[in-house]
Write a protein that holds these residues in place. Structure first.
Motif, PDB file in Angstrom:
ATOM      1  N   ILE A 292      27.774  36.733  35.687  1.00  0.00           N
ATOM      2  CA  ILE A 292      28.991  35.947  35.818  1.00  0.00           C
ATOM      3  C   ILE A 292      30.146  36.774  36.361  1.00  0.00           C
ATOM      4  O   ILE A 292      31.285  36.347  36.339  1.00  0.00           O
ATOM      5  CB  ILE A 292      29.393  35.270  34.488  1.00  0.00           C
ATOM      6  CG1 ILE A 292      29.679  36.320  33.427  1.00  0.00           C
ATOM      7  CG2 ILE A 292      28.324  34.287  34.037  1.00  0.00           C
ATOM      8  CD1 ILE A 292      30.277  35.716  32.178  1.00  0.00           C
ATOM      9  N   GLY A 293      29.837  37.968  36.849  1.00  0.00           N
ATOM     10  CA  GLY A 293      30.837  38.669  37.634  1.00  0.00           C
ATOM     11  C   GLY A 293      31.402  39.945  37.056  1.00  0.00           C
ATOM     12  O   GLY A 293      32.335  40.501  37.613  1.00  0.00           O
TER      13      GLY A 293
ATOM     14  N   LYS B 161      31.718  43.804  36.527  1.00  0.00           N
ATOM     15  CA  LYS B 161      31.317  44.945  37.347  1.00  0.00           C
ATOM     16  C   LYS B 161      30.797  46.051  36.447  1.00  0.00           C
ATOM     17  O   LYS B 161      30.990  46.016  35.237  1.00  0.00           O
ATOM     18  CB  LYS B 161      32.522  45.446  38.139  1.00  0.00           C
ATOM     19  CG  LYS B 161      32.939  44.440  39.177  1.00  0.00           C
ATOM     20  CD  LYS B 161      34.113  44.939  39.971  1.00  0.00           C
ATOM     21  CE  LYS B 161      34.572  43.814  40.865  1.00  0.00           C
ATOM     22  NZ  LYS B 161      35.900  44.051  41.387  1.00  0.00           N
TER      23      LYS B 161
ATOM     24  N   MET C 161      39.698  46.481  40.082  1.00  0.00           N
ATOM     25  CA  MET C 161      38.887  45.275  40.007  1.00  0.00           C
ATOM     26  C   MET C 161      39.631  44.111  40.600  1.00  0.00           C
ATOM     27  O   MET C 161      39.144  43.400  41.453  1.00  0.00           O
ATOM     28  CB  MET C 161      38.579  45.009  38.542  1.00  0.00           C
ATOM     29  CG  MET C 161      37.912  43.710  38.285  1.00  0.00           C
ATOM     30  SD  MET C 161      37.294  43.714  36.606  1.00  0.00           S
ATOM     31  CE  MET C 161      38.327  42.518  35.893  1.00  0.00           C
TER      32      MET C 161
ATOM     33  N   ALA D 130      39.064  42.149  44.307  1.00  0.00           N
ATOM     34  CA  ALA D 130      38.826  40.716  44.248  1.00  0.00           C
ATOM     35  C   ALA D 130      39.733  40.025  45.254  1.00  0.00           C
ATOM     36  O   ALA D 130      39.316  39.129  45.990  1.00  0.00           O
ATOM     37  CB  ALA D 130      39.100  40.192  42.860  1.00  0.00           C
TER      38      ALA D 130
ATOM     39  N   LEU E  32      23.080  38.030  43.474  1.00  0.00           N
ATOM     40  CA  LEU E  32      22.626  38.973  42.456  1.00  0.00           C
ATOM     41  C   LEU E  32      21.861  40.127  43.095  1.00  0.00           C
ATOM     42  O   LEU E  32      21.631  41.149  42.471  1.00  0.00           O
ATOM     43  CB  LEU E  32      21.721  38.275  41.437  1.00  0.00           C
ATOM     44  CG  LEU E  32      22.407  37.400  40.396  1.00  0.00           C
ATOM     45  CD1 LEU E  32      21.427  36.444  39.764  1.00  0.00           C
ATOM     46  CD2 LEU E  32      23.074  38.260  39.333  1.00  0.00           C
TER      47      LEU E  32
ATOM     48  N   ASP F 240      27.590  46.428  45.206  1.00  0.00           N
ATOM     49  CA  ASP F 240      27.431  45.819  43.873  1.00  0.00           C
ATOM     50  C   ASP F 240      28.722  45.154  43.406  1.00  0.00           C
ATOM     51  O   ASP F 240      28.720  44.042  42.897  1.00  0.00           O
ATOM     52  CB  ASP F 240      27.043  46.887  42.847  1.00  0.00           C
ATOM     53  CG  ASP F 240      25.556  47.201  42.908  1.00  0.00           C
ATOM     54  OD1 ASP F 240      24.868  46.575  43.741  1.00  0.00           O
ATOM     55  OD2 ASP F 240      25.112  48.056  42.135  1.00  0.00           O
ATOM     56  N   ASP F 241      29.833  45.874  43.584  1.00  0.00           N
ATOM     57  CA  ASP F 241      31.103  45.347  43.089  1.00  0.00           C
ATOM     58  C   ASP F 241      31.563  44.138  43.893  1.00  0.00           C
ATOM     59  O   ASP F 241      32.113  43.190  43.345  1.00  0.00           O
ATOM     60  CB  ASP F 241      32.176  46.442  43.119  1.00  0.00           C
ATOM     61  CG  ASP F 241      32.083  47.362  41.907  1.00  0.00           C
ATOM     62  OD1 ASP F 241      31.180  47.120  41.065  1.00  0.00           O
ATOM     63  OD2 ASP F 241      32.890  48.290  41.799  1.00  0.00           O
TER      64      ASP F 241
ATOM     65  N   ALA G  93      29.642  41.312  42.740  1.00  0.00           N
ATOM     66  CA  ALA G  93      30.133  40.883  41.430  1.00  0.00           C
ATOM     67  C   ALA G  93      31.348  39.968  41.605  1.00  0.00           C
ATOM     68  O   ALA G  93      31.480  38.949  40.927  1.00  0.00           O
ATOM     69  CB  ALA G  93      30.489  42.091  40.570  1.00  0.00           C
ATOM     70  N   ASP G  94      32.226  40.331  42.546  1.00  0.00           N
ATOM     71  CA  ASP G  94      33.384  39.470  42.825  1.00  0.00           C
ATOM     72  C   ASP G  94      32.950  38.098  43.325  1.00  0.00           C
ATOM     73  O   ASP G  94      33.512  37.078  42.926  1.00  0.00           O
ATOM     74  CB  ASP G  94      34.286  40.135  43.870  1.00  0.00           C
ATOM     75  CG  ASP G  94      35.162  41.217  43.237  1.00  0.00           C
ATOM     76  OD1 ASP G  94      35.513  41.045  42.055  1.00  0.00           O
ATOM     77  OD2 ASP G  94      35.467  42.200  43.919  1.00  0.00           O
TER      78      ASP G  94
ATOM     79  N   ARG H  37      30.170  36.527  42.712  1.00  0.00           N
ATOM     80  CA  ARG H  37      29.601  35.762  41.600  1.00  0.00           C
ATOM     81  C   ARG H  37      30.694  35.258  40.676  1.00  0.00           C
ATOM     82  O   ARG H  37      30.660  34.121  40.201  1.00  0.00           O
ATOM     83  CB  ARG H  37      28.640  36.639  40.781  1.00  0.00           C
ATOM     84  CG  ARG H  37      27.449  37.134  41.554  1.00  0.00           C
ATOM     85  CD  ARG H  37      26.385  37.675  40.609  1.00  0.00           C
ATOM     86  NE  ARG H  37      26.794  38.883  39.906  1.00  0.00           N
ATOM     87  CZ  ARG H  37      26.529  40.108  40.329  1.00  0.00           C
ATOM     88  NH1 ARG H  37      25.868  40.309  41.448  1.00  0.00           N
ATOM     89  NH2 ARG H  37      26.928  41.146  39.624  1.00  0.00           N
ATOM     90  N   ARG H  38      31.663  36.126  40.453  1.00  0.00           N
ATOM     91  CA  ARG H  38      32.700  35.772  39.503  1.00  0.00           C
ATOM     92  C   ARG H  38      33.552  34.605  40.000  1.00  0.00           C
ATOM     93  O   ARG H  38      33.908  33.721  39.227  1.00  0.00           O
ATOM     94  CB  ARG H  38      33.575  37.011  39.256  1.00  0.00           C
ATOM     95  CG  ARG H  38      34.650  36.840  38.229  1.00  0.00           C
ATOM     96  CD  ARG H  38      35.109  38.199  37.729  1.00  0.00           C
ATOM     97  NE  ARG H  38      35.429  39.085  38.854  1.00  0.00           N
ATOM     98  CZ  ARG H  38      36.581  39.063  39.483  1.00  0.00           C
ATOM     99  NH1 ARG H  38      37.529  38.239  39.128  1.00  0.00           N
ATOM    100  NH2 ARG H  38      36.787  39.904  40.489  1.00  0.00           N
TER     101      ARG H  38
END
Lengths: 409, 283
Positions: free
Chosen positions: A323-324, A326, B1, B5, B79, B99-100, B103-104, B106-107
């Motif tokens: 869900i995001g 890091k 972070m 984003a 993912l 990766d980061d 992650a952004d 996905r978030r």
């Protein structure tokens, strides 16, 4: 991720397994508490040694006969007969001498009406009172006229007074005015000293003081040799100079050219104090090291628990990543969990250590002193342990692949 | 972070359902491959998959286990990175993202619903739903509002909101998971076998929720091996041995499927698919 959220997540996670978190915390608590309690004992013994040495008299030099020396100030008691009353008179003329008290010491059976005891009898002059920092709880110390008139008077140390006459507070007799018999000579008690504290059988509270002249004639058997000379320097900074002056004077008087074969010893109270304190400092460090080991073990406990937690929460970590979250979010969360636990342990440990050392003080009869320095060290150490031992599990957690973590069963 | 984003995704953080990237596709994949290495053994999970998904679509990706559908879902869901090929998400090539950066993505843009639900067991329903917002650093007051809106959309009764997630039934849990997926108002909802752990009746209710969300304009990609589940979507992509074998619009009316769900032999999904006989090879 906000700090408040990190803290909230960590508190929830720690609370999720209370028993395990509690046991882990306990490990660190024991470590921190023992660092504080053991160093308090170490510091306490250091403080009592220092105060014992200081209570013996300030700016004090002692001269003992004989080269037979291994250690303490009174190492050569009665061993050699080299120190004469005339030596004492010569020394008293040195400009840096403030006061001098010659002593002849012996151990004799002392008989009172109510009881008898074996005591250290010190024959000395009125100067002893100031040189050795004696305070009286009742009566007077030996006076100069006592010495010049060979008076058969005695002053009792506080412990021996109680031993012979009972505790005045608990219905014992007031020793002042009573008589005691030392080596078949009758002495009238004229004073009792206040308790000084100290260690061993040569403890000042266990001594009996008689006039020098009386002691030399009736107890030591017409001796002219002295057991010890206690000398006060005019001030702290002239102590080393005075030590040299006395050594030189006695070497000349005893006709010895080589100082290594001197038949006497001059001890400086400051030297003794520093030797003793450095010994007890070593003791403190040793105790701290032992406590440090238990802290280390506690730290490994934290690491172990965190690693177990990471494994158990693999799915949760996978979800958070999906869900995001890091890497950093995950590692910080786990690190903060470890740090919170050690921090909490630190607080409890300080309190427990504090209580323990107060208990030791109160019930254990050991002097313990809590120093802020060690509290800060223990506390800092606990935070450090959290970071160091939390780091690896946190890295493991953050490095998990989200897909594999989500599939973990 | 937050800074990263902003750079990577804020510019596209607008109402998702009506958003049309330059090409018009929300997802555009060209020749995706994925090779797993285990020791010397190479496993080709995807062998060149190309597909496009437009905003507002409801797509079921279907295939037996080992077909590569999970791998495809992982890549579509940011993912995982593909071994080769291009993947445009809302017009942005993300196959080489770090990766980061993923992650952004996905978030902010993707909501996940899992077969295993994956709720935090000792946390309340509300806490579970706001979790993605926690990682976005959104203020608490705003979180509550969004969570309540998402829970309403997912159809969970208000009386359950303060319950711990392990006090709920399977269907309720999945609704919480759907609410969690909805909370960031994502461009895409990815559901991986969302009914796999539910009984047929509860599964139906959950699938109905997906239909409702799709009606409201949400783009949904659902992974399943059951054709009955796949039929509820508006489009079915069948995948086998790392290749797309069919891509078809489901013509039938959804209401019919609700009234009479087709009996499914879960153990033999491939056969069921073949028996349906509407396969139309595209790639």
């Amino acid at each position: 991720m906000k700090l408040s959220d990190i803290l909230e997540e960590s508190v929830i996670a720690i609370g999720a397994n209370k028993v395990r978190s509690g046991l882990t915390v306990l490990g660190i608590v024991i470590g921190i508490a023992s660092v504080i309690a053991l160093t308090a004992i170490g510091q306490g013994s250091q403080a009592s040694i220092t105060s014992a040495i200081e209570s013996a008299g300030s700016n004090l030099l002692t001269v003992s006969p004989g080269a037979s020396s291994s250690g303490g100030v009174r190492g050569a008691y009665g061993g050699a007969k080299t120190l004469l009353l005339t030596d004492a008179e010569a020394i008293s003329e040195l400009s840096l001498v403030k006061a001098i008290a010659p002593q002849v010491t012996g151990r004799y059976q002392v008989i009172a009406t109510a009881g008898n005891s074996n005591a250290n009898v010190i024959a000395t002059t009125a100067a002893y009172e100031t040189v050795r920092n004696v305070t009286m709880s009742g009566g007077t110390f030996i006076t100069d006229s006592d010495t010049s008139s060979y008076s058969k008077v005695a002053v009792l140390g506080s412990t021996i007074a109680t031993d012979l006459f009972g505790d005045p507070a608990a219905g014992g007799t007031d020793p002042i005015g009573q008589t005691i018999r030392i080596k078949s000579t009758k002495f009238t008690i004229v004073g009792v000293t206040a308790a000084k504290g100290g260690f061993g059988p040569d403890n000042a509270d266990n001594a009996i003081y008689v006039p020098l002249s009386t002691g030399m004639r009736f107890l030591a058997g017409e001796t002219t040799y002295l057991s010890t000379l206690s000398i006060t320097a005019v001030d702290q900074k002239s102590m080393d100079q005075l030590q040299t002056d006395i050594t030189d004077l006695l070497l000349t008087r005893h006709k010895i050219s080589d100082s290594t074969s001197a038949d006497f010893r001059v001890m400086n109270q400051a030297d003794l104090a520093s030797t003793m304190t450095s010994t007890s400092r070593t003791l403190t460090l040793l105790l701290a090291a032992i406590a440090g080991i238990s802290l280390l073990v506690g730290g490994i406990g934290i690491m172990n628990m965190m690693l177990t937690t990471v494994t158990e929460r693999t799915r949760e970590i996978g979800l958070r990543k999906a869900i995001g979250a890091k890497r950093r979010d995950i590692s910080i969360q786990f690190l903060v969990e470890a740090v919170i636990m050690t921090f909490l342990s630190g607080i409890i440990g300080v309190v427990v250590g504090w209580l323990a050392s107060m208990g030791i003080n109160h019930f254990g009869g050991l002097n313990s002193v809590i120093t802020v320095q060690w509290v800060v060290i223990a506390f800092g150490l606990s935070a450090l342990i959290g970071i160091v031992f939390g780091f690896y599990p946190a890295r493991r957690a953050s490095g998990l692949n989200p897909i594999q973590a989500l599939r973990y069963e | 972070m937050k800074a990263s984003a902003d750079e990577t995704t804020r510019e596209r953080d607008m109402p998702t359902v009506n958003e049309a990237p330059s090409s018009g596709h929300m997802i555009e994949c060209r020749d995706l491959t994925k090779v797993y290495l285990s020791g010397d053994q190479e496993t080709h999970a995807l062998c060149g998959v190309s597909l496009t998904i437009d905003p507002g679509e409801y797509v079921a990706i279907m295939g037996p286990s080992g077909s590569g559908k999970s791998t495809l879902m992982h890549i579509l869901g940011a993912l995982d990175n593909p071994t080769s090929g291009e993947y445009y998400f809302e017009g942005q090539e993300i196959s080489e993202f770090s990766d980061d950066e993923l992650a952004d993505m996905r978030r902010l843009r993707i909501g996940f619903v899992f077969q295993q639900f994956n709720l935090l067991p000792r946390a309340t329903v509300l806490r579970n739903v706001v979790l993605p917002l926690v990682y976005s650093g959104i203020p608490r007051g705003e979180r509550e509002e969004k969570a309540e809106a998402a829970l309403r959309k997912a159809g969970l009764e208000e009386s359950h909101w303060t319950h711990l997630s392990n006090q709920l039934s399977g269907g309720q849990i999945q609704r919480v998971a759907i609410a969690r997926a909805l909370i960031n108002d994502p461009a895409l909802i990815l559901a991986d076998e969302p009914t796999g752990n539910l009984d047929t009746k509860t599964g139906d209710i959950i699938l109905e929720t997906f239909n409702e969300l799709n009606d409201k304009g949400h783009t949904i990609v659902l992974i399943t091996h059951e054709s009955a589940v796949a039929e509820r979507a508006r489009r079915t992509i069948r995948i086998m041995d790392g290749l797309i074998v069919s891509d078809q619009r489901n013509g039938h009316h959804r209401a019919a499927a609700v009234a009479a769900p087709a009996p499914v032999d879960a153990a033999a999904p491939a056969e069921t698919a073949a028996a349906a006989g509407e396969t139309e090879v595209v790639s």
